[in-house]
Design an enzyme around this catalytic site. Structure first.
Site, PDB file in Angstrom:
ATOM      1  CB  CYS A  53      12.514  -6.620  39.853  1.00  0.00           C
ATOM      2  SG  CYS A  53      10.865  -6.114  40.420  1.00  0.00           S
TER       3      CYS A  53
ATOM      4  CG  ASN B 297      15.994  -4.829  36.716  1.00  0.00           C
ATOM      5  OD1 ASN B 297      16.336  -6.229  36.660  1.00  0.00           O
ATOM      6  ND2 ASN B 297      14.918  -4.992  36.374  1.00  0.00           N
TER       7      ASN B 297
ATOM      8  CD  GLU C 281      12.651  -7.561  35.254  1.00  0.00           C
ATOM      9  OE1 GLU C 281      12.068  -6.063  35.315  1.00  0.00           O
ATOM     10  OE2 GLU C 281      13.413  -7.652  36.701  1.00  0.00           O
TER      11      GLU C 281
END
Length: 753
Positions: A371, A369, A373
């Site tokens: 970011c 995704n 994570e």
């Protein structure tokens, strides 16, 4: 220990009556830098322990603002609870209405108590139909509880988008590329982010089937970048969140690595000619590559080639044959140069990621995704929730009891249940994503405020003790999450993809269990080791017997906006950025204060009230409190932060402090960690290379860096260490977990990588 917990009983609300907290009326006002009102709402009812900032952010970002608007935090939470009640009923887990109501009461308590929060799409969308019967015409896909298959729906609020994180695939065709443009737009519109590995697209060095030459990877990335720049996520909430991944053996990898750096140089030239330097100004709006995080996917094979200074083959996307060869060292140096110049691209280590992949038999993990994570199968989604760790800390207790483990584990269980119910209740932009979400059911429970908690405990972020504590708490969280998932599997069946992937999933569970030996248990209360080992033994036993309901259960997310709503001083796994905070006042205005964790830490360390107040005054006045005679030498490192507070910079955490904390936590996380490794302006390309190399050696899945002052051209009236102004209200931003976040209005302005 885990076996002694009942499947579900009310704990926090057993002896309390709704609404659980005394209400207070707030004036929610957000002003821009010119003191003009950006948002205003009068008489907002909220729990009296909420700060002005939390009320302002929740009201401006999450309140329903149409003709059937919301004017209360209690109404907002009740609306979310109404949607979750529908989701829970559809799941048919609870056998009585009393058990269902008890569960909903626990959720409402945590949201009002600020001890936990769902990701933003739940706050935006969940319960709008149940509470207000509003609708939104949009073609999505969702699980049909009656027909037991994926069906197309036409009301985006009756079956709302609840997941923040999406990974989408793209094929080497025009149809697939422009289908991705459309589905990304749907995701951005309702407040979610999307990531894709674009390595499937053939390069400009390869021929088309028709005999012509492809326009290449970068040309299509520019199209998707402009599309993302045109859409505000959630309508008015933040810029679209997007991740672009490319494998290190793609023929255009060199162009990709330097893409954003070169585009920013164009922006610099325009700024020098007098065009606006603001992020939404003409300079940055004119150039491409500014609306996504970029990451290169690096294999162990490349890292071994780098260690030998060997040549590296760039391979055709059509037949896999070498197109050209480059020096691995030169490519690595180019990567570090780009990151030095503009903090981009970050790195993802593909072999480490897939070593901890629970569903290897289905397909490899290719992307993340925005970011970094959430890492899982292509065309999948993950809803997130985060626990506020400080809410489980009781400084009045004895040392062994300060962290309330029992309450923490109960809350983990409650939110895993809630997230599980949301999987089939939610809608998705494509049929494939909806099907994978149903078949694999990945969840992303995490936490926030770790940095604050560590400081309050009187520990330095860069200490073995802090890393041992963080590792143990994370092991407890993920262990309890998987245990609950196995309990769910016993009652509702394992996720449909489990049988095919049982061997790989149980192998990953054993990797998590094996990592317990690396925690320095001698630094922690003896009960921590006993709890963790017993819990993970139960996970293995239950998993072998019943399987799991969810392929993944935990991540460490940025917790930006929801962190503000929970009144967190620190986001995700991050340390405190600075000891100085700006407290918002009712009706507008700010007051400079010292982070509340400092006072708590000094009290716990045994300082007298007089000495404590002297230290707080020194920090607020900008004095070098680290060098003062009041603070004991052994306590100085407790108050080191990512950016420092003193003018000397002696209180700034080293890059190693960030990397080592990530390494302590990563073995116990299903996904990965959204985190920025902060470097000083004086850092060299060699320093960045060492961070990336160390991250690989320590088995991190991904890492992003930020060199102070490297990202944006700053106007003459700003210091180089300041970040871009908020694109919504014009206020200064702070860098946390890779994003520039406005503390005034809560908008995520951009990402640092």
């Amino acid at each position: 220990m885990a076996k002694s917990l009942p499947f579900f009983q009310p704990y926090f609300t057993a002896n309390r009556k709704s609404p659980y907290f005394k209400a207070k009326s707030y004036e929610a006002v957000i002003k821009d830098q010119q003191n003009r009102i950006y948002f205003e709402k009068h008489g907002v009812a909220a729990p009296e322990h909420w700060s002005q900032t939390a009320v302002d952010i929740a009201a401006s970002k999450y309140f329903r603002k149409s003709e059937k608007g919301e004017n209360s935090i209690f109404a907002l939470v009740n609306r979310i609870a109404a949607g979750l009640k529908t989701a829970s009923q559809n799941a048919k887990l609870f056998k009585s209405s009393k058990e269902l109501e008890s569960f909903i009461s626990e959720i409402k308590f945590h949201l009002l108590n600020q001890s936990a929060a769902f990701n933003s799409p739940v706050w935006f969308n969940c319960g709008l139909y149940e509470a207000y019967k509003v609708s939104s015409k949009s073609h999505h896909f969702a699980w049909d509880y009656k027909s037991k298959k994926i069906a197309e729906i036409t009301d985006a609020f009756k079956r709302p988008q609840c997941s923040a994180c999406f990974i989408q695939s793209v094929d080497d065709s025009l149809e697939s590329i422009f289908d991705l443009v459309k589905t990304e737009a749907k995701l951005f519109k309702y407040g979610s982010g999307s990531g894709t590995n674009f390595s499937t697209l053939r390069s400009k060095y390869e021929n088309l089937n028709s005999g012509g030459t492809s326009s290449g990877l970068i040309s299509f990335l520019e199209i998707l970048d402009k599309s993302a720049g045109a859409i505000k996520s959630g309508g008015t909430t933040r810029r679209a969140a997007k991740m672009v991944c490319v494998d290190m053996d793609h023929p255009e990898i060199s162009e990709f690595i330097s893409w954003k750096m070169k585009e920013e140089k164009k922006a610099h030239a325009l700024i020098a000619q007098g065009y606006s330097a603001e992020l939404d100004g003409e300079s940055y709006h004119t150039v491409s590559g500014q609306n996504a995080n970029n990451s290169v996917r690096i294999s162990n094979k490349f890292m071994h080639a780098l260690e030998k200074n060997a040549q590296w083959s760039l391979r055709s996307r059509v037949n896999g044959k070498p197109v050209s060869e480059v020096s691995s060292d030169q490519l690595w140096q180019q990567l570090c140069k780009a990151a030095w110049n503009c903090a981009d691209p970050g790195v993802q280590f593909s072999d480490t990621i897939n070593k901890f992949h629970t569903c290897k038999e289905t397909a490899p993990i290719n992307a993340s995704n925005p970011c970094s994570e959430y890492m899982f199968l292509d065309d999948s989604a993950c809803n997130l929730a985060s626990l506020n760790l400080v809410k489980f800390f009781d400084q009045s207790k004895a040392n062994d009891e300060k962290f309330k483990i029992h309450e923490f584990l109960i809350t983990v269980k409650t939110f895993i249940l809630a997230q599980e119910f949301l999987v089939d209740y939610a809608s998705y932009p494509t049929e494939k994503i909806a099907k994978n979400s149903h078949d694999y059911r990945p969840l992303g429970l995490g936490y926030a405020n770790l940095g604050s908690l560590i400081m309050q405990m009187g520990l330095g972020y860069d200490s073995d003790h802090a890393r041992a504590f963080a590792g143990a708490v994370t092991a407890m969280m993920t262990g309890m999450a998987y245990y609950t998932s196995s309990e769910l599997a016993a009652k509702l069946k394992p996720f449909p993809g489990f049988k095919k992937n049982k061997k790989s999933m149980m192998g990953v569970m054993k990797l998590h269990q094996k990592a317990l030996k690396d925690i320095q248990w001698d630094l922690l209360p003896s009960s921590y080791k006993e709890i963790c080992h017993e819990l993970w033994a139960d996970v293995i036993e239950m998993g072998e017997k019943h399987g799991f309901r969810n392929a993944q259960v935990t991540v460490i997310a940025p917790t930006g906006t929801i962190g503000l709503v929970m009144d967190c001083d620190t986001t995700g796994i991050e340390p405190d950025f600075s000891l100085i905070k700006h407290k918002k006042l009712s009706g507008g205005g700010q007051l400079k204060i010292v982070n509340q964790s400092v006072k708590i830490a000094l009290d716990n360390l045994g300082y007298s009230e007089v000495d404590r107040d002297k230290i707080l005054f020194q920090i607020e006045s900008g004095e070098d409190f680290i060098a003062s005679n009041i603070l004991k030498p052994e306590h100085k490192k407790i108050f080191f932060t990512a950016a420092g507070t003193t003018h000397t910079g002696d209180d700034v955490l080293s890059p190693d402090a960030h990397i080592l904390m990530m390494a302590a936590v990563q073995p116990f996380i299903s996904g990965a960690i959204s985190k920025t490794v902060n470097l000083p302006n004086s850092a060299t390309e060699k320093d960045i290379a060492e961070v990336y190399h160390k991250a690989w050696r320590l088995n991190l899945k991904a890492v992003a860096i930020y060199r102070d002052g490297s990202k944006f051209v700053q106007p003459l009236n700003r210091n180089k260490s300041e970040f871009p102004a908020c694109t919504e209200c014009g206020s200064p931003t702070v860098l946390e977990s890779g994003c520039y976040r406005c503390l005034n209005c809560g908008t995520t302005t951009a990402c640092s990588s």
